[in-house]
Design an enzyme around this catalytic site. Structure first.
Site, PDB file in Angstrom:
ATOM      1  N   SER A  46       0.893  -1.260   0.066  1.00  0.00           N
ATOM      2  CA  SER A  46      -0.152  -0.012  -0.032  1.00  0.00           C
ATOM      3  C   SER A  46       0.864   1.065  -0.043  1.00  0.00           C
ATOM      4  CB  SER A  46      -0.879   0.068   1.395  1.00  0.00           C
ATOM      5  OG  SER A  46      -0.183  -0.072   2.385  1.00  0.00           O
ATOM      6  N   ASP A 336      -3.069   8.585   8.139  1.00  0.00           N
ATOM      7  CA  ASP A 336      -3.863   7.561   8.777  1.00  0.00           C
ATOM      8  C   ASP A 336      -2.960   6.651   9.713  1.00  0.00           C
ATOM      9  OD1 ASP A 336      -2.669   5.622   7.321  1.00  0.00           O
ATOM     10  OD2 ASP A 336      -4.350   5.172   6.106  1.00  0.00           O
ATOM     11  N   HIS A 339      -0.030   4.895   7.275  1.00  0.00           N
ATOM     12  CA  HIS A 339       0.660   5.476   5.936  1.00  0.00           C
ATOM     13  C   HIS A 339       1.135   6.988   6.524  1.00  0.00           C
ATOM     14  CE1 HIS A 339      -1.952   2.467   4.563  1.00  0.00           C
ATOM     15  NE2 HIS A 339      -1.063   1.895   3.970  1.00  0.00           N
TER      16      HIS A 339
END
Length: 361
Positions: A46, A336, A339
Protein backbone atom coordinates in the site's frame (compact mmCIF):
# COMPACT_ATOMS: atom_id res chain seq x y z
CA UNK A 1 12.76 8.19 -49.57
CA UNK A 2 9.01 7.84 -50.19
CA UNK A 3 7.40 7.95 -46.73
CA UNK A 4 4.52 5.90 -48.03
CA UNK A 5 6.93 2.96 -48.26
CA UNK A 6 7.61 3.03 -44.51
CA UNK A 7 5.43 0.44 -42.72
CA UNK A 8 2.82 2.02 -40.45
CA UNK A 9 3.99 -0.13 -37.54
CA UNK A 10 7.46 1.42 -37.79
CA UNK A 11 5.99 4.92 -37.87
CA UNK A 12 3.93 4.14 -34.76
CA UNK A 13 6.97 2.87 -32.90
CA UNK A 14 9.00 5.96 -33.80
CA UNK A 15 6.18 8.21 -32.64
CA UNK A 16 5.92 6.36 -29.33
CA UNK A 17 9.66 6.52 -28.70
CA UNK A 18 9.67 10.26 -29.47
CA UNK A 19 6.72 10.71 -27.13
CA UNK A 20 8.60 8.90 -24.39
CA UNK A 21 11.45 11.38 -24.73
CA UNK A 22 9.27 14.47 -25.02
CA UNK A 23 7.09 13.63 -22.05
CA UNK A 24 9.96 13.90 -19.62
CA UNK A 25 9.27 16.29 -16.78
CA UNK A 26 11.81 18.36 -14.92
CA UNK A 27 13.15 16.35 -12.02
CA UNK A 28 14.64 17.75 -8.83
CA UNK A 29 17.23 15.04 -8.27
CA UNK A 30 20.51 15.36 -10.12
CA UNK A 31 21.17 12.10 -11.95
CA UNK A 32 24.70 10.69 -11.89
CA UNK A 33 26.62 10.89 -15.18
CA UNK A 34 25.77 8.10 -17.63
CA UNK A 35 22.53 7.20 -15.83
CA UNK A 36 19.51 7.48 -18.08
CA UNK A 37 16.23 6.11 -16.76
CA UNK A 38 13.49 5.60 -19.38
CA UNK A 39 10.85 4.31 -16.97
CA UNK A 40 9.93 3.47 -13.39
CA UNK A 41 8.25 0.15 -12.59
CA UNK A 42 6.97 -0.52 -9.09
CA UNK A 43 5.99 -3.66 -7.20
CA UNK A 44 4.82 -3.78 -3.61
CA UNK A 45 2.18 -2.95 -1.05
CA UNK A 46 0.00 0.00 0.00
CA UNK A 47 2.94 2.38 0.35
CA UNK A 48 3.30 2.24 -3.44
CA UNK A 49 -0.16 1.20 -4.69
CA UNK A 50 -1.61 3.90 -6.95
CA UNK A 51 -5.00 2.24 -7.46
CA UNK A 52 -4.62 -1.44 -8.39
CA UNK A 53 -6.90 -2.53 -5.54
CA UNK A 54 -9.78 -0.26 -6.56
CA UNK A 55 -11.79 -2.91 -8.39
CA UNK A 56 -10.86 -5.80 -6.11
CA UNK A 57 -14.23 -6.35 -4.45
CA UNK A 58 -12.87 -9.00 -2.07
CA UNK A 59 -10.33 -6.86 -0.23
CA UNK A 60 -10.73 -4.28 2.52
CA UNK A 61 -7.32 -2.88 1.58
CA UNK A 62 -8.60 -0.08 -0.61
CA UNK A 63 -9.06 3.66 -0.34
CA UNK A 64 -10.78 4.95 -3.49
CA UNK A 65 -13.09 7.10 -1.38
CA UNK A 66 -12.82 10.30 0.71
CA UNK A 67 -11.04 11.48 2.72
CA UNK A 68 -8.21 9.73 0.84
CA UNK A 69 -6.85 11.93 -1.91
CA UNK A 70 -7.87 15.08 -0.05
CA UNK A 71 -4.75 16.88 -1.22
CA UNK A 72 -4.40 15.06 -4.53
CA UNK A 73 -5.04 16.80 -7.85
CA UNK A 74 -8.65 17.99 -7.65
CA UNK A 75 -9.11 16.30 -4.28
CA UNK A 76 -9.91 13.02 -6.04
CA UNK A 77 -9.53 9.67 -4.21
CA UNK A 78 -7.61 7.49 -6.67
CA UNK A 79 -6.78 4.47 -4.55
CA UNK A 80 -3.56 5.92 -3.22
CA UNK A 81 -3.20 5.21 0.49
CA UNK A 82 -2.62 8.79 1.58
CA UNK A 83 -3.75 12.37 1.34
CA UNK A 84 -1.89 13.02 -1.92
CA UNK A 85 0.95 11.56 -3.93
CA UNK A 86 2.72 8.40 -2.79
CA UNK A 87 6.38 7.40 -3.26
CA UNK A 88 5.67 5.78 -6.65
CA UNK A 89 4.61 9.17 -7.99
CA UNK A 90 7.33 11.15 -6.28
CA UNK A 91 10.13 8.87 -7.50
CA UNK A 92 8.92 9.20 -11.10
CA UNK A 93 8.62 12.94 -10.56
CA UNK A 94 12.05 13.36 -8.99
CA UNK A 95 13.70 11.35 -11.78
CA UNK A 96 12.11 13.68 -14.32
CA UNK A 97 10.04 10.93 -15.95
CA UNK A 98 6.43 12.00 -15.28
CA UNK A 99 4.27 13.57 -12.59
CA UNK A 100 2.22 10.49 -11.67
CA UNK A 101 2.86 6.77 -11.90
CA UNK A 102 -0.43 5.14 -12.99
CA UNK A 103 -1.71 1.85 -11.67
CA UNK A 104 -1.42 -0.94 -14.22
CA UNK A 105 -5.11 -1.72 -13.65
CA UNK A 106 -6.14 1.92 -14.17
CA UNK A 107 -9.05 1.72 -16.66
CA UNK A 108 -7.82 4.96 -18.24
CA UNK A 109 -4.27 3.67 -18.81
CA UNK A 110 -2.95 4.75 -22.22
CA UNK A 111 -0.35 2.98 -24.41
CA UNK A 112 2.04 5.91 -23.89
CA UNK A 113 1.92 5.26 -20.14
CA UNK A 114 3.59 1.89 -20.65
CA UNK A 115 6.70 3.50 -22.12
CA UNK A 116 7.53 5.49 -19.01
CA UNK A 117 6.35 3.06 -16.36
CA UNK A 118 3.45 1.79 -14.32
CA UNK A 119 2.72 0.54 -10.83
CA UNK A 120 1.89 -3.12 -10.10
CA UNK A 121 1.74 -2.73 -6.29
CA UNK A 122 -1.25 -3.92 -4.29
CA UNK A 123 -2.17 -2.79 -0.78
CA UNK A 124 -2.05 -5.68 1.69
CA UNK A 125 0.52 -7.78 -0.17
CA UNK A 126 3.77 -9.15 1.19
CA UNK A 127 6.78 -11.35 0.51
CA UNK A 128 5.08 -14.19 2.39
CA UNK A 129 2.40 -15.62 0.03
CA UNK A 130 0.09 -16.06 3.01
CA UNK A 131 0.09 -12.30 3.61
CA UNK A 132 -1.50 -11.50 0.27
CA UNK A 133 -3.93 -14.39 0.64
CA UNK A 134 -5.13 -13.15 4.02
CA UNK A 135 -5.68 -9.63 2.69
CA UNK A 136 -7.05 -10.88 -0.66
CA UNK A 137 -4.48 -8.57 -2.24
CA UNK A 138 -2.61 -9.11 -5.49
CA UNK A 139 0.27 -11.38 -4.52
CA UNK A 140 3.79 -10.98 -5.83
CA UNK A 141 3.13 -13.89 -8.18
CA UNK A 142 0.05 -12.00 -9.39
CA UNK A 143 2.14 -8.86 -9.83
CA UNK A 144 4.61 -10.94 -11.86
CA UNK A 145 1.72 -11.97 -14.11
CA UNK A 146 0.85 -8.30 -14.56
CA UNK A 147 4.50 -7.62 -15.41
CA UNK A 148 4.54 -10.35 -18.05
CA UNK A 149 1.42 -8.92 -19.63
CA UNK A 150 2.98 -5.45 -19.51
CA UNK A 151 6.05 -6.77 -21.36
CA UNK A 152 3.90 -8.30 -24.10
CA UNK A 153 2.04 -5.02 -24.55
CA UNK A 154 5.30 -3.07 -24.63
CA UNK A 155 6.71 -5.40 -27.28
CA UNK A 156 3.61 -4.75 -29.36
CA UNK A 157 4.25 -1.01 -29.12
CA UNK A 158 7.99 -0.70 -29.65
CA UNK A 159 9.26 -4.16 -30.57
CA UNK A 160 11.26 -6.76 -28.68
CA UNK A 161 14.69 -5.06 -28.83
CA UNK A 162 13.42 -1.69 -27.58
CA UNK A 163 11.45 -3.45 -24.85
CA UNK A 164 14.57 -5.23 -23.63
CA UNK A 165 16.39 -1.90 -23.56
CA UNK A 166 13.63 -0.22 -21.56
CA UNK A 167 13.47 -3.07 -19.04
CA UNK A 168 17.25 -3.22 -18.59
CA UNK A 169 17.58 0.53 -18.02
CA UNK A 170 14.43 1.27 -16.04
CA UNK A 171 14.54 1.53 -12.27
CA UNK A 172 12.39 -1.21 -10.78
CA UNK A 173 11.34 -0.65 -7.18
CA UNK A 174 10.08 -3.19 -4.67
CA UNK A 175 8.45 -2.32 -1.34
CA UNK A 176 7.22 -5.20 0.83
CA UNK A 177 7.68 -6.63 4.32
CA UNK A 178 5.56 -4.45 6.61
CA UNK A 179 2.40 -6.52 6.23
CA UNK A 180 4.31 -9.76 6.68
CA UNK A 181 5.70 -8.73 10.05
CA UNK A 182 2.85 -6.66 11.45
CA UNK A 183 -0.20 -8.49 10.11
CA UNK A 184 0.70 -12.07 9.24
CA UNK A 185 3.20 -12.75 12.01
CA UNK A 186 2.27 -10.63 15.01
CA UNK A 187 -1.32 -9.48 14.56
CA UNK A 188 -2.96 -12.59 13.14
CA UNK A 189 -0.45 -15.04 14.63
CA UNK A 190 -0.82 -17.04 11.40
CA UNK A 191 2.91 -17.77 11.30
CA UNK A 192 3.83 -17.33 14.96
CA UNK A 193 2.98 -20.94 15.79
CA UNK A 194 5.28 -22.18 13.00
CA UNK A 195 8.26 -19.84 13.24
CA UNK A 196 10.18 -17.65 15.59
CA UNK A 197 11.24 -14.26 14.22
CA UNK A 198 14.67 -15.40 12.97
CA UNK A 199 13.20 -18.27 10.96
CA UNK A 200 10.24 -16.19 9.74
CA UNK A 201 12.53 -13.46 8.46
CA UNK A 202 14.49 -16.22 6.69
CA UNK A 203 11.25 -17.23 4.97
CA UNK A 204 10.61 -13.63 3.97
CA UNK A 205 14.10 -13.20 2.52
CA UNK A 206 13.91 -16.50 0.65
CA UNK A 207 10.59 -15.49 -0.92
CA UNK A 208 11.95 -12.03 -1.72
CA UNK A 209 15.04 -13.49 -3.41
CA UNK A 210 12.91 -15.76 -5.58
CA UNK A 211 10.88 -12.74 -6.67
CA UNK A 212 13.98 -10.66 -7.48
CA UNK A 213 15.42 -13.49 -9.56
CA UNK A 214 12.15 -13.86 -11.44
CA UNK A 215 11.91 -10.21 -12.47
CA UNK A 216 15.62 -10.35 -13.34
CA UNK A 217 14.92 -13.28 -15.67
CA UNK A 218 12.17 -11.20 -17.28
CA UNK A 219 14.65 -8.45 -18.09
CA UNK A 220 14.89 -6.14 -15.08
CA UNK A 221 18.44 -5.20 -14.10
CA UNK A 222 18.25 -2.03 -11.97
CA UNK A 223 16.22 -3.22 -9.00
CA UNK A 224 15.89 -1.00 -5.94
CA UNK A 225 14.55 -2.72 -2.82
CA UNK A 226 13.32 -0.56 0.02
CA UNK A 227 13.88 -1.77 3.54
CA UNK A 228 11.05 -2.48 5.94
CA UNK A 229 10.18 0.71 7.87
CA UNK A 230 10.01 1.13 11.67
CA UNK A 231 6.67 -0.69 11.79
CA UNK A 232 6.37 -0.49 15.55
CA UNK A 233 6.17 3.30 15.46
CA UNK A 234 3.11 3.66 13.23
CA UNK A 235 0.10 5.00 15.19
CA UNK A 236 -1.87 1.73 15.06
CA UNK A 237 0.89 -0.32 16.68
CA UNK A 238 1.48 2.37 19.29
CA UNK A 239 -2.21 2.27 20.17
CA UNK A 240 -2.40 -1.53 20.39
CA UNK A 241 0.95 -2.26 22.04
CA UNK A 242 2.41 0.98 23.33
CA UNK A 243 0.56 1.26 26.62
CA UNK A 244 -0.93 4.45 28.01
CA UNK A 245 1.84 6.64 26.63
CA UNK A 246 1.66 4.86 23.26
CA UNK A 247 5.36 4.08 22.87
CA UNK A 248 6.76 2.39 19.79
CA UNK A 249 6.35 -1.39 19.75
CA UNK A 250 10.00 -2.37 19.79
CA UNK A 251 9.47 -6.06 19.02
CA UNK A 252 8.05 -5.01 15.65
CA UNK A 253 10.98 -2.70 15.03
CA UNK A 254 13.46 -5.39 16.06
CA UNK A 255 11.87 -7.82 13.60
CA UNK A 256 12.08 -5.19 10.84
CA UNK A 257 15.76 -4.54 11.57
CA UNK A 258 16.60 -8.24 11.55
CA UNK A 259 14.80 -8.67 8.22
CA UNK A 260 16.56 -5.63 6.79
CA UNK A 261 19.99 -6.94 7.73
CA UNK A 262 19.29 -10.25 6.00
CA UNK A 263 17.73 -8.54 2.99
CA UNK A 264 20.78 -6.32 2.43
CA UNK A 265 23.11 -9.33 2.54
CA UNK A 266 20.88 -11.31 0.16
CA UNK A 267 20.89 -8.49 -2.38
CA UNK A 268 24.68 -8.32 -2.23
CA UNK A 269 24.82 -12.07 -2.89
CA UNK A 270 22.45 -11.80 -5.87
CA UNK A 271 24.58 -9.02 -7.35
CA UNK A 272 27.62 -11.26 -7.21
CA UNK A 273 25.85 -14.14 -8.93
CA UNK A 274 23.59 -12.50 -11.54
CA UNK A 275 25.42 -10.89 -14.51
CA UNK A 276 24.80 -7.14 -14.90
CA UNK A 277 22.43 -7.07 -11.92
CA UNK A 278 22.23 -3.80 -10.01
CA UNK A 279 20.13 -4.75 -7.01
CA UNK A 280 20.32 -1.87 -4.55
CA UNK A 281 19.25 -1.93 -0.91
CA UNK A 282 17.55 1.35 -0.01
CA UNK A 283 17.45 2.12 3.71
CA UNK A 284 14.13 3.74 4.59
CA UNK A 285 14.10 2.58 8.20
CA UNK A 286 16.64 5.05 9.57
CA UNK A 287 15.48 8.29 7.92
CA UNK A 288 11.78 7.58 8.59
CA UNK A 289 12.46 6.73 12.23
CA UNK A 290 14.34 10.01 12.59
CA UNK A 291 11.34 11.92 11.25
CA UNK A 292 8.97 10.08 13.59
CA UNK A 293 11.10 10.53 16.70
CA UNK A 294 12.35 14.04 15.95
CA UNK A 295 9.25 15.24 14.12
CA UNK A 296 9.51 18.81 15.39
CA UNK A 297 12.92 19.17 13.74
CA UNK A 298 11.19 18.56 10.41
CA UNK A 299 8.40 21.08 10.96
CA UNK A 300 5.71 18.68 12.16
CA UNK A 301 3.59 19.10 15.29
CA UNK A 302 2.18 15.55 15.68
CA UNK A 303 4.27 12.41 15.30
CA UNK A 304 2.27 9.64 16.96
CA UNK A 305 -1.21 10.04 15.45
CA UNK A 306 -2.62 10.26 11.97
CA UNK A 307 -4.73 13.06 10.49
CA UNK A 308 -7.77 10.84 9.82
CA UNK A 309 -10.29 10.35 12.62
CA UNK A 310 -8.70 9.88 16.04
CA UNK A 311 -5.47 9.11 14.19
CA UNK A 312 -4.89 6.11 16.45
CA UNK A 313 -6.52 3.17 14.64
CA UNK A 314 -8.21 4.36 11.43
CA UNK A 315 -6.91 3.16 8.07
CA UNK A 316 -8.35 1.99 4.71
CA UNK A 317 -12.11 1.37 5.04
CA UNK A 318 -12.00 2.57 8.65
CA UNK A 319 -10.80 5.97 7.44
CA UNK A 320 -13.88 6.95 5.46
CA UNK A 321 -16.23 9.87 4.68
CA UNK A 322 -17.81 9.53 8.14
CA UNK A 323 -14.52 10.42 9.80
CA UNK A 324 -13.38 13.95 10.43
CA UNK A 325 -9.84 14.82 9.42
CA UNK A 326 -7.35 17.26 10.86
CA UNK A 327 -7.45 20.82 9.64
CA UNK A 328 -3.82 20.93 8.51
CA UNK A 329 -2.29 17.62 7.43
CA UNK A 330 1.02 19.45 7.07
CA UNK A 331 1.31 19.27 10.86
CA UNK A 332 1.18 15.47 10.86
CA UNK A 333 3.79 12.83 10.13
CA UNK A 334 1.04 10.31 9.41
CA UNK A 335 -2.07 10.60 7.26
CA UNK A 336 -3.81 7.57 8.81
CA UNK A 337 -2.76 5.01 11.40
CA UNK A 338 -0.39 3.24 8.98
CA UNK A 339 0.62 5.56 6.16
CA UNK A 340 2.77 8.70 6.27
CA UNK A 341 1.54 11.94 4.75
CA UNK A 342 2.68 13.23 1.38
CA UNK A 343 4.82 15.84 3.17
CA UNK A 344 6.82 13.07 4.83
CA UNK A 345 7.33 11.27 1.52
CA UNK A 346 8.57 14.52 0.00
CA UNK A 347 11.19 14.76 2.73
CA UNK A 348 12.24 11.13 2.31
CA UNK A 349 12.32 10.48 -1.43
CA UNK A 350 14.83 13.06 -2.77
CA UNK A 351 17.67 12.34 -0.31
CA UNK A 352 17.18 8.57 -0.65
CA UNK A 353 17.40 8.81 -4.44
CA UNK A 354 20.40 11.11 -4.27
CA UNK A 355 22.15 8.71 -1.90
CA UNK A 356 21.64 5.51 -3.89
CA UNK A 357 21.21 6.39 -7.57
CA UNK A 358 24.91 6.01 -8.38
CA UNK A 359 24.68 2.31 -7.44
CA UNK A 360 22.41 1.68 -10.44
CA UNK A 361 25.16 2.58 -12.92
Amino acid sequence: MDRSLIPSSVVLRLMLVLTMVCWKTKGAVELPPNLWVPAVLVFGDSIMDTGNNNNNTQTLAKCNFPPYGRDFQGGIPTGRFGNGKVPSDLIAEELGIKDLLPAYFDPNLQPNDLLTGVCFASGGSGYDPLTSKMATAISLSGQIDMFREYIRKLEGLVGEDRTKFILANSIVLVVEGSNDISNTYFLSHAREVQYDIPTYTDLMVSSAASFFKEIYQLGARRIGVLSAPPIGCVPFQRTILGGIVRKCAEKYNDAAKLFNDKLEKELASLNRNLPNARMVYLDVYSPLLDIIVNYQNYGFKVGDRGCCGTGKIESAVFCNPLDTTCQNVGDYVFWDSFHPSENVYRKLVPPILQKYLYQFI
